[in-house]
Design a protein around this motif. Structure first.
Motif, PDB file in Angstrom:
ATOM      1  N   LYS A  73     -20.139 -23.647  -7.799  1.00  0.00           N
ATOM      2  CA  LYS A  73     -21.175 -23.751  -6.771  1.00  0.00           C
ATOM      3  C   LYS A  73     -20.578 -24.219  -5.442  1.00  0.00           C
ATOM      4  N   LYS A  77     -20.588 -22.142  -1.896  1.00  0.00           N
ATOM      5  CA  LYS A  77     -21.093 -22.715  -0.641  1.00  0.00           C
ATOM      6  C   LYS A  77     -20.043 -22.640   0.460  1.00  0.00           C
ATOM      7  N   TYR A 106     -29.117 -26.479 -15.500  1.00  0.00           N
ATOM      8  CA  TYR A 106     -29.968 -26.382 -14.305  1.00  0.00           C
ATOM      9  C   TYR A 106     -30.243 -27.761 -13.705  1.00  0.00           C
ATOM     10  N   LYS A 110     -28.489 -26.963 -10.629  1.00  0.00           N
ATOM     11  CA  LYS A 110     -29.522 -26.125 -10.005  1.00  0.00           C
ATOM     12  C   LYS A 110     -29.131 -24.641  -9.996  1.00  0.00           C
ATOM     13  N   ASP A 299     -30.201 -14.819  -6.760  1.00  0.00           N
ATOM     14  CA  ASP A 299     -30.753 -16.155  -6.537  1.00  0.00           C
ATOM     15  C   ASP A 299     -30.097 -16.802  -5.318  1.00  0.00           C
ATOM     16  N   ASP A 300     -30.832 -17.703  -4.677  1.00  0.00           N
ATOM     17  CA  ASP A 300     -30.302 -18.448  -3.534  1.00  0.00           C
ATOM     18  C   ASP A 300     -29.652 -19.731  -4.012  1.00  0.00           C
ATOM     19  N   ASP A 302     -29.188 -23.558  -3.882  1.00  0.00           N
ATOM     20  CA  ASP A 302     -29.984 -24.712  -3.449  1.00  0.00           C
ATOM     21  C   ASP A 302     -29.099 -25.708  -2.712  1.00  0.00           C
TER      22      ASP A 302
END
Length: 302
Positions: A73, A77, A106, A110, A299-300, A302
């Motif tokens: 993740k 980013k 999750y 997330k 999906d975006d 978070d």
């Protein structure tokens, strides 16, 4: 000249042997969606060791998976990825504690993980090849060998003739999985291809990519059955350490390449084929393509 519109997309493939993150620049070229890989990261989590022997994912493996996904993740980013898709395959499909594992992932990251069935996994791969190969007037046996399952698509003159997902894979085989399923796979190929000539077997998966590299061939270049059998014999005669040293394999590849070669060579023999081809693409590539075509909704972050 009009500036090229680039969109960064990412795909996470949580397999039975390893997990992968692929990040790519996607764009439209001559009205066709295409992409260029920016980053590919593979981590040898090997969820299948737990699931195929004990039926569930251990606490240690869950923690390893969460740490890996947190790193993925951060990387997404840093790359400013606009959309991602994350899927889990055979090991997660069969884990008794899959629901609890996904819920914990999750809560911590997330990240939304979709568990996809074998036929959907096979279809993703097939759509990728349709975009890259001129499949008309040719016969192909697509075989995607993973750690926990093997997906097969048989195309005759560019049209799907038969598809099947088998619960046989490299991690299962090194964990002494039931050989009956392997025999079922071979017999299925034999029955479905009995009256079909000039079949080209196309192999995908991490092991297929290593076979291509060891064979010193380019993507889509033909490897003859005898060459594949000779490599299989060499690998079987090597110890794990010899495979690491002589074939330049990572430890988590050195043990599973033997059962992968067993599956691929038998696919050629039972389909009466002498041609093996490796495009050096896989499920993560197929997911990127599907996101780019908007066949699936990403999906975006978070």
């Amino acid at each position: 000249m009009k500036k090229l519109k680039l969109t960064k997309l990412a795909a996470i493939d949580i397999g039975s042997n390893a997990i992968r993150l692929l990040i790519a620049n996607t764009y439209i070229e001559n009205k066709n969606p295409t992409y260029k890989k920016i980053s590919l990261i593979r981590l040898p989590i090997r969820l299948g060791n737990d699931v195929f022997s004990k039926g569930k994912i251990s606490k240690n493996k869950i923690n390893n998976l969460i740490e890996s996904l947190e790193a993925f993740k951060c990387i997404m980013k840093m790359h400013k990825v606009s959309k991602y898709i994350a899927v889990a395959t055979s090991a997660m499909r069969e884990a008794q504690n899959a629901k609890q594992t996904l819920e914990k992932i999750y809560r911590k990251t997330k990240l939304k993980i979709r568990v996809i069935p074998g036929d959907i996994e096979a279809d993703y791969i097939l759509q990728l090849f349709k975009s890259k190969l001129n499949i008309k007037n040719k016969n192909y046996l697509f075989i995607d060998v993973g750690g926990g399952s093997t997906e097969i698509n048989l195309l005759i003159n560019g049209k799907i003739f038969a598809s099947k997902s088998f619960k046989v894979g490299t991690v299962r085989l090194i964990n002494n999985s039931n050989k009956n399923v392997f025999n079922d796979l071979c017999n299925w190929i034999n029955r479905k291809t009995l009256k079909i000539k000039n079949i080209i077997v196309i192999g995908t998966g991490g092991n297929a990519n290593k076979i291509l590299k060891i064979s010193k061939k380019f993507p889509y270049e033909i490897i003859k059955l005898n060459s594949l059998l000779n490599l299989f014999k060499k690998v079987k005669n090597y110890t794990i350490n010899e495979r690491i040293i002589k074939l330049k394999l990572n430890p988590d590849r050195a043990d599973v390449i033997e059962p992968a070669l067993e599956i691929y060579t038998n696919a050629l023999k039972y389909s009466n084929s002498n041609k093996f081809m490796v495009p050096r693409t896989g499920l993560a590539d197929a997911l990127i393509l599907s996101l780019n075509k908007a066949n699936v909704k990403g999906d975006d972050l978070d």
